[in-house]
Write a protein that holds these residues in place. Structure first.
Motif, PDB file in Angstrom:
ATOM      1  N   GLY A   1      62.430  42.084 102.136  1.00 15.41           N
ATOM      2  CA  GLY A   1      61.783  40.832 102.511  1.00 15.41           C
ATOM      3  C   GLY A   1      61.584  40.699 104.009  1.00 15.41           C
ATOM      4  N   VAL A   2      60.685  39.810 104.378  1.00 15.10           N
ATOM      5  CA  VAL A   2      60.354  39.579 105.782  1.00 15.10           C
ATOM      6  C   VAL A   2      60.722  38.169 106.233  1.00 15.10           C
ATOM      7  N   ALA A   3      60.333  37.174 105.448  1.00 17.47           N
ATOM      8  CA  ALA A   3      60.437  35.781 105.887  1.00 17.47           C
ATOM      9  C   ALA A   3      61.877  35.330 106.094  1.00 17.47           C
ATOM     10  N   TYR A   4      62.736  35.624 105.133  1.00 21.67           N
ATOM     11  CA  TYR A   4      64.116  35.138 105.227  1.00 21.67           C
ATOM     12  C   TYR A   4      64.859  35.740 106.422  1.00 21.67           C
ATOM     13  N   PRO A   5      64.879  37.083 106.579  1.00 24.23           N
ATOM     14  CA  PRO A   5      65.583  37.615 107.747  1.00 24.23           C
ATOM     15  C   PRO A   5      64.955  37.173 109.066  1.00 24.23           C
ATOM     16  N   ALA A   6      63.632  37.044 109.109  1.00 24.25           N
ATOM     17  CA  ALA A   6      62.990  36.583 110.344  1.00 24.25           C
ATOM     18  C   ALA A   6      63.438  35.169 110.688  1.00 24.25           C
TER      19      ALA A   6
ATOM     20  N   SER B   1      73.738  31.430 109.318  1.00 19.14           N
ATOM     21  CA  SER B   1      72.769  32.504 109.488  1.00 19.14           C
ATOM     22  C   SER B   1      72.907  33.482 108.318  1.00 19.14           C
ATOM     23  N   SER B   2      72.757  34.746 108.580  1.00 19.33           N
ATOM     24  CA  SER B   2      72.835  35.787 107.549  1.00 19.33           C
ATOM     25  C   SER B   2      73.055  37.129 108.226  1.00 19.33           C
ATOM     26  N   GLY B   3      73.649  38.058 107.509  1.00 19.96           N
ATOM     27  CA  GLY B   3      73.752  39.419 108.021  1.00 19.96           C
ATOM     28  C   GLY B   3      72.384  40.053 108.195  1.00 19.96           C
TER      29      GLY B   3
END
Length: 235
Positions: free
Chosen positions: A157-162, A136-138
């Motif tokens: 950004g929107v896409a990557y964290p979503a 995942s990611s922070g």
């Protein structure tokens, strides 16, 4: 002998995770979209190579057959990922986001994760101690992203964290569905990889530590969690 498959393992975090797990005694399959790169990486690591494109049903099914023929699977590391909103070294924000960028991101990061899980669940269910690690990611943490003054809050950004927040939900729901497995999401930290143009603050080897650690979770280990090197993270 524990057998592990790592997707996207011919470089970066996947490669360094493979290095750690080979050293720990695992039989590791280096999953790679490019068969040649995968073979070279596997040869360097003392691992096995398997071609797998997580966006392609036929490729994933063929990889599952190959791993089954090789003796089965105990650990799956869903590492393959993209950051399609990074363009020319700059992250595009909400004003520039298109459905196509969102679709490309989710195809690998979300649908790819589910595609691989679906294909390899029959093998994992035969293992005496099955483990799944979803990278995942922070930036997946709603708590962190909504905290003003933090690096996560500053990310535009929107896409990557979503996509990674979706991975976290997938992790929780699969963990509930398969209580006999250890299924967790991990945040490797901002590591220098091709994904971010090698702008990270730490090496890929450092980022791989938490992935490899959770890949070695025992039957009494945590499941349905979200972890960084320092411990559990807030959702």
């Amino acid at each position: 002998m524990t057998t592990t498959l790592i997707t996207g393992a011919n470089k970066g975090l996947g490669f360094e995770t493979a290095r750690r797990l080979v050293a720990a005694g695992h039989t590791v399959y280096v999953g790679s979209r490019d068969a040649g790169r995968g073979r070279r990486a596997a040869a360097e690591l003392g691992a096995r190579a398997v071609r797998i494109d997580v966006t392609d049903d036929a490729s994933v099914a063929a990889a599952a057959r190959a791993v089954e023929a090789g003796g089965g699977l105990d650990v799956l590391v869903n590492n393959a990922g993209v950051q399609a909103e990074l363009s020319g070294g700059t992250v595009i924000g909400a004003a520039e986001l298109t459905a196509e960028v969102m679709r490309e991101t989710f195809e690998t990061n979300v649908f790819g994760t589910v595609r691989v899980l679906h294909a390899f669940l029959p093998l994992l269910r035969r293992s005496v101690a099955p483990v799944v690690v979803n990278v995942s990611s922070g930036l997946a943490s709603l708590t962190r992203v909504t905290a003003p003054g933090t690096p996560s809050h500053a990310y535009r950004g929107v896409a990557y964290p979503a996509s990674k927040t979706a991975v976290n939900m997938i992790t929780v729901q699969y963990a509930k569905a398969f209580p006999g497995m250890r299924i967790n999401a991990v945040e490797p930290g901002f590591s220098r990889t091709d994904l971010n143009g090698h702008t990270g603050r730490q090496s890929a080897g450092q980022g791989a530590e938490i992935i490899a650690r959770m890949a070695q979770a025992g039957p009494d280990g945590p499941t349905g969690g979200y972890f960084a090197a320092e411990g559990p993270l807030p959702w």
